[in-house]
Each structure stands twice: as C-alpha cells, then as structure tokens.
Scaffold this active site. Structure first.
Site, PDB file in Angstrom:
ATOM      1  N   GLU A  48       6.742  -3.557  -4.958  1.00 51.09           N
ATOM      2  CA  GLU A  48       7.120  -2.838  -6.345  1.00 51.09           C
ATOM      3  C   GLU A  48       8.432  -3.213  -6.948  1.00 51.09           C
ATOM      4  O   GLU A  48       9.492  -2.794  -7.427  1.00 51.09           O
ATOM      5  CB  GLU A  48       8.228  -1.755  -6.043  1.00 51.09           C
ATOM      6  CG  GLU A  48       6.526  -0.444  -4.952  1.00 51.09           C
ATOM      7  CD  GLU A  48       7.595   0.840  -4.513  1.00 51.09           C
ATOM      8  OE1 GLU A  48       8.060   1.192  -4.654  1.00 51.09           O
ATOM      9  OE2 GLU A  48       6.318   1.743  -4.453  1.00 51.09           O
ATOM     10  N   GLU A  85       0.778   2.103   0.600  1.00 51.81           N
ATOM     11  CA  GLU A  85       2.272   3.342   0.898  1.00 51.81           C
ATOM     12  C   GLU A  85       1.263   4.655   0.356  1.00 51.81           C
ATOM     13  O   GLU A  85       0.967   5.155  -0.875  1.00 51.81           O
ATOM     14  CB  GLU A  85       3.209   2.789   0.240  1.00 51.81           C
ATOM     15  CG  GLU A  85       4.129   1.783   0.859  1.00 51.81           C
ATOM     16  CD  GLU A  85       5.342   1.932   0.164  1.00 51.81           C
ATOM     17  OE1 GLU A  85       5.876   3.158  -0.091  1.00 51.81           O
ATOM     18  OE2 GLU A  85       5.679   0.708  -0.098  1.00 51.81           O
TER      19      GLU A  85
HETATM   20  C1  GCB Z   1       8.503   3.129  -1.681  1.00 53.69           C
HETATM   21  C2  GCB Z   1       9.035   1.764  -1.044  1.00 53.69           C
HETATM   22  C3  GCB Z   1       9.530   1.836   0.068  1.00 53.69           C
HETATM   23  C4  GCB Z   1      10.544   3.342   0.190  1.00 53.69           C
HETATM   24  C5  GCB Z   1       9.386   4.212   0.633  1.00 53.69           C
HETATM   25  C6  GCB Z   1      10.111   5.614   0.217  1.00 53.69           C
HETATM   26  O1  GCB Z   1       7.786   3.347  -2.997  1.00 53.69           O
HETATM   27  O2  GCB Z   1       8.365   0.767  -0.995  1.00 53.69           O
HETATM   28  O3  GCB Z   1      10.501   1.061   0.652  1.00 53.69           O
HETATM   29  O4  GCB Z   1      11.056   3.829   1.043  1.00 53.69           O
HETATM   30  O5  GCB Z   1       8.739   3.725  -1.238  1.00 53.69           O
HETATM   31  O6  GCB Z   1      10.424   6.125   0.795  1.00 53.69           O
HETATM   32  O7  GCB Z   1      11.105   5.852  -1.133  1.00 53.69           O
END
Ligand code: GCB
Length: 640
Positions: free
Chosen positions: A446, A535
C-alpha cells in the site's frame, strides 16, 4: 531539530557499512555453530540526544561499568519485557552486551579457522563491537548481517569475548519502513524536548534483537555462496547451480544431489553447472499433492589449497524442484493452476513482540495446516529464516515481502529511499533466493502509488528485482485506485487490498458484493493480469456478539468473509488467483481510537485461539483444496 535526528539515527553511518553473508549458518562437518541466545545485559540510552553511549564509548568496557544494566532476553523485542512504560515506547539507542567463551578448538589452528558473528535481525539500525572494536553496522530490521571477527577473537584465545550491539529504532522518511520524529514544542502542553515517532503502517514498531545471534566457523577457504534455480524439461528436472568460493583460487568442488533418504541422484564438479534428475519428485504446495514440500539436498564439498595446507568445507542446501509461471489469468506451479488460499501474518506475540519463538512458530504452522491454508504473504517485512525453512519443508507457498510499508508521503519516493530499497531487495533475494516456497517477491504494501514519482520508483525497484532474480514474478500490494496506480504497469500479478463495509460504507454488508465485483472488473479490464485479493477482513473483538451482525462482533467478521467469498467464487473461475485473509491473528499496533489493544482482524486471537471466522475459513479452504488438488480421496478431509 535536524541535528538531533542525525544523532538519533545517522551517527554510525559516518563509518562504512557491511552486508550479510549469503549462506544461513548451519552445522556441517566443517563448520561449528554457537548460539548466543539467553539473557544479555541491556541499557537504553535515555540521554536527551541519545548519544551518551557513543560519546562515552560504552562499548570500550563492560556495559555495567558505565551505568546500570538490566537483563534482556535475546531474541525478543525489548518493549514488552519490563513494567516500564518509558521503555515500551522508547525511541533511540539501546545497548546489548554478552560475554561468551568460544570453544578452545576454534583456536588450536587459529589461522585455519574463520570466526564469524551473525545477527539474524536487529531492528532498525545496529552497530556491533567485539572486545571494543567495531566490526559491522547494518541498516534495516528483518534481514541478517554478519562480520568476520577472526582476528579480534584470535588475539586473545581462551579469554571471554565481549559482544556489544547498539540498536536504534528511529525511523526516517528514507528508512524502510519510513517514519518521522515529531518534536512537540508547545511547552504549555509538552515537557521540554518532547517528541514522538509517527509511522503510517499499522503494526507496533517493536525493536531489539529479534532473531538469533550466532558465532560460527568456516575454514579459511570456504564456500561463500550457492545459487540454485530449477526447471523442468519433459520428465527431466534441471537443477542449475553456481558456487562461489572465497579464500583460494586453487580448489576443487564435488557436488552430490541427494534424495531425502540420502541416495545420490546427480553429481557435479564445476563451480557452475546443471544437474539432471530423471522423473524428479517435484516440490508441490501443501494440499496440492500427497507429498508436499519434497526437498532434495545439494551437498557441496570444497577442497582448497591455502599455502601449504588443504582447507575442506562442506555445505548443504535444500533444493525443491519446481517451476513458476504467470499467464494473463493464472498462476502456475509445475504447470498446474495454483489458487492462493491463505493468510497474511505478522511476527507478533505477547511479551516477546517480534522475537523469534519456536513454540509460536510450531503452533502457527499447525494452525495453518488445520486451516487448510496453502500460502501466506510475509506482511509487511521478511520473516525469520527459521520460518522460511518450514515453508520449504511443509510446502507452504510464500509471497516474500520487503519492509516497504507505510510509504505514504512524497518524500518516501526520492533517490535516497530508492537507493536503500534496492539494497533491501538485494539482501532479501540473497537470503531467500534458493527457497522453493518463495514464488513471488512483493516490493511494497500500500504505497502511495497514485503519486507521480511512484512510476519511476516502482519501475526501478521491480526491474532491479527481476534483474537479480529473473525466475520469480514480482508484485507490490496496492490499495490505490486502479485508474491512478503508477506502479501497477510493472507488476506481474495485481495484488489488491480492500475493506468494503469496514473502512468504507462502514456497517453496510449489503454493498460488498457489488463493490468487490467492480473492483475486480476494473483491474482486470485495465491490466489483463491475474489478481490476488491480498487483504480483506474485519475487526472482531473475541467474545463480542451481535445478531444482526454489527461491526466489531464475531458475527460481523464472519458476515464480511461470506460476502467476499460469494464474489471470489465467481471470479476465481476467471482471473482471480488467490485470497489472503487479513489477518491470521490479532496483533499489536500503535495506540489509536480505532485499535483495541491492537488490530483485531485476526481469525485467531493473539494467543492463537480461533474466532468463528477461523472455522468458516477452514471449511472453505479445505473445500477449495479438495476441488483443485490431485489429492487421493483418503486425504480429502479436515486434517484434525
Ligand atoms: C491494510 C494494511 C494492513 C492493516 C490493515 C488494517 O490495508 O495493509 O497493514 O493492518 O489494512 O487492518 O487496517
């Protein structure tokens, strides 16, 4: 302010840097290994400029002679070990020290033995002294570094050898990950000199010596590196290798490629060559074959002339024979479509923080197998070699990510960051290049890839990565808008993160399917590259219930997953090649109003107990495995 920051981080940069040795230290008939785990002496430098340790040269004498010390475990993060809140949030230099007695036989023939000190990882910047002499410094947590300490230890054989390691967790806009030190100067609100460290990544910046520190020996002429790549040609497995030797130019090599059971299947003599295996046992991912993670062992023997003497060294690397290819809609392992059904992880646990812990490692692999996960991404930094070894052995497929996370500001895309990013990729590939489990490199998570400088930045980082390792695809993980992502043109696989009904349209489960479908269509129509949902997920506080499902309840997490799965089930028949849940387990973050003792998007708690989402995922992953694998019917059940 700038001067103070310099003291924090860059003071040791005034001297030269040194890199890591490529071969992971292993016990071999020609090498000894001594692990320096346990309690070390420890002190945080709380002086205002954090520079007392350097100004007073704490490394010159035993640490306890320059001030108070406490016991600190290695490997472990220092943050959660004591009851002291100021140590938990400490920014600056901390000092570790250990005295070790090295085995007598290492000195019997002193000039024939090389003694090396190696640190598996120290976060973020480390400087190392042995008996008061600086031997190495290294920038970046998560990757190993080492120093030849032979002359220092051989100067006083039999005496205890004092190892001092200063570690600094200060991040700057040019470190990976980046961060900034912010001085809060309003004295009506903050004490004089008050500062905080800000980061734009979502995990706690644990610091300390996170992985084993070892001292090992090699002969004076030694095998410095072995590079292995594999290919398939009909029923022939081709193992291409290259061996580099240091310490002699007059040497001979003998290579044996052995099966697991020891039988030699191919031999070689040259430093660069090809070994052929007829009808090889291929390296297959977990649940794709009844015998996943099959490894051959390439034993390399060196006989080198050093003056009048003969130096003999032997080193063995595990070799998995497998191929990886990417088409416009598929990810092929050994020519067969592979669907990533896995997780994103963190190195994170109570008390030890990011410190290596064998019990945790074993538990996590058991949970992965129970879940039916065939893969994970090393979000958001390289994981310990000990973990990677098990991925090779168990057939867990890895997307190997560097610490390019939290790159959200324009300053993070300049030449200084770029130069460091290239070095980090070199170090990562040097460490993990021979691993069959690693099927793709991820150069960032990201980043602000919608910023114009990201175009040249990612073009350069990805080209560099491919130049060093032409055998693996390269990606970075994006959350940018598909139409404005300047890095996406350079990746082989599109990896997208999205949190529909969580960070956007919070609470609105009903919009997930439409939005996810649009997301996939947009990316695919633009790039015609396979896509991984790298994700997705929702926070669930263990034990919190609500029906109808409301945010933060266990039911809501399950509901989000099911909405995503409905779309993934359609798109995986087209061009979606994987889904990685965020996250395997709850993990610690900085304190924030959106975080309840950390991020709760784990399907397991931080203590590795399953939430209901884990059972939903387990059912799904085993179903996916059974559908797509060549497993015999007897293996097509939950492996309980
Ligand atoms: C994301 C990130 C990750 C965070 C996650 C969140 O997009 O890549 O590092 O922990 O979201 O839970 O916000």
């Amino acid at each position: 302010m700038a001067a103070l920051r310099l003291t924090f981080l860059l003071l040791p940069l005034l001297r030269g840097r040194a890199g890591a040795g490529p071969l992971c230290p292993r016990d071999t008939p020609s090498r000894d290994l001594k692990e320096l785990g346990g309690l070390w002496r420890f002190r945080a430098d709380t002086s205002e400029r954090r520079d007392s340790g350097f100004a007073q040269r704490w490394y010159r004498r035993p640490l306890e002679q320059s001030g108070p010390v406490i016991d600190m475990p290695v490997p472990a993060s220092f943050n959660d070990i004591t009851q002291d809140p100021s140590l938990r949030r400490f920014i600056g230099w901390v000092w570790y020290e250990k005295e070790v007695l090295l085995p007598k036989h290492w000195f019997q023939d002193a000039f024939k033995t090389r003694v090396v000190l190696r640190v598996g990882s120290a976060h973020y910047y480390a400087v190392v002294w042995v008996n008061g002499v600086q031997v190495v410094e290294h920038e970046g947590g998560h990757l190993p570094f080492e120093a030849d300490i032979s002359t220092i230890v051989q100067a006083s054989p039999g005496d205890p050898c004092r190892i001092t390691i200063a570690v600094n967790n200060t991040l700057s806009p040019y470190t990976l990950p980046p961060g900034t030190i912010q001085y809060l100067k309003d004295e009506s609100k903050y004490p004089k000199g008050y500062f905080v460290q800000n980061t734009k990544f979502d995990f706690f910046n644990y610091a300390g010596i996170h992985r084993p520190v070892v001292v090992y020996t090699t002969p004076i002429a030694y095998i410095d590196d072995i590079t292995v790549t594999t290919a398939l040609s009909g029923n022939i497995g081709v193992v291409r290798y290259e061996v580099s030797v240091i310490g002699s130019s007059q040497y001979s090599l003998s290579l044996n490629l052995r099966e697991k059971e020891g039988k030699v299947v191919a031999t070689g003599q040259a430093a660069v060559g090809e070994l052929k295996v007829v009808d090889p046992k291929l390296w297959w991912p977990y649940l794709m074959h009844e015998n996943p993670g099959y490894l051959y062992y390439l034993e390399v023997r060196l006989s080198a002339q050093v003056d009048e003497d003969l130096a003999e060294d032997v080193y063995t690397v595990p070799v998995g024979i497998r191929t990886v290819h990417v088409t416009s809609s598929q990810f092929l392992i050994n020519g067969k479509p592979f669907y990533f059904h896995g997780v994103n992880k963190h190195e994170d646990a109570d008390i030890r923080g990011k410190g290596l812990d064998w019990s945790l490692i074993a538990k996590d692999f058991n949970l992965l197998k129970w879940l039916g996960a065939n893969s994970f991404r090393t979000s958001h930094y390289p994981y310990a070699e000990e973990i990677m070894d098990l991925c090779d052995a168990y057939g867990i497929v890895v997307i190997d990510e560097c610490p390019g996370v939290g790159m959200r500001d324009i300053e993070n895309f300049g030449n200084q960051s770029l130069a460091h990013h290239l070095v980090v990729m070199e170090e990562l590939i040097r460490r993990d290049k021979n691993r069959p489990s690693v099927v793709m490199w991820s150069v960032a998570n990201e980043p602000a890839s919608e910023l114009p400088p990201a175009a040249n930045y990612f073009k350069t980082v990805i080209a560099h990565t491919k130049a060093i390792d032409p055998t693996r695809p390269v990606t970075f993980v994006s959350n940018a808008n598909y139409a404005h992502d300047h890095g996406a043109p350079y990746v082989d696989v599109i990896c997208v993160n999205s949190y529909f009904s969580w960070y956007h349209d919070s609470g609105h489960l009903e919009v997930i399917q439409l939005q996810l479908n649009t997301q996939f269509e947009n990316w695919y129509e633009t790039y015609h590259k396979p896509i991984i949902q790298s994700e997705y997920g929702a926070d669930a506080v263990s034990g919190l219930h609500s029906d109808p499902p409301l945010m933060f309840s266990e039911e809501y997490q399950v509901a989000v997953l099911k909405q995503y799965h409905a779309v993934l089930d359609r798109k995986r028949k087209e061009y979606v090649i994987g889904e990685l849940i965020w996250n395997f387990a709850d993990f610690m973050t900085d304190q924030a109003v959106t975080r309840v003792l950390g991020n709760k998007k784990g399907i397991f708690t931080r203590q590795r107990q399953p939430k209901p989402a884990a059972f939903v995922l387990r059912e799904r992953y085993w179903k996916l495995a059974n559908e797509s694998s060549c497993l015999p019917p007897t293996m097509q059940y939950y492996n309980v």
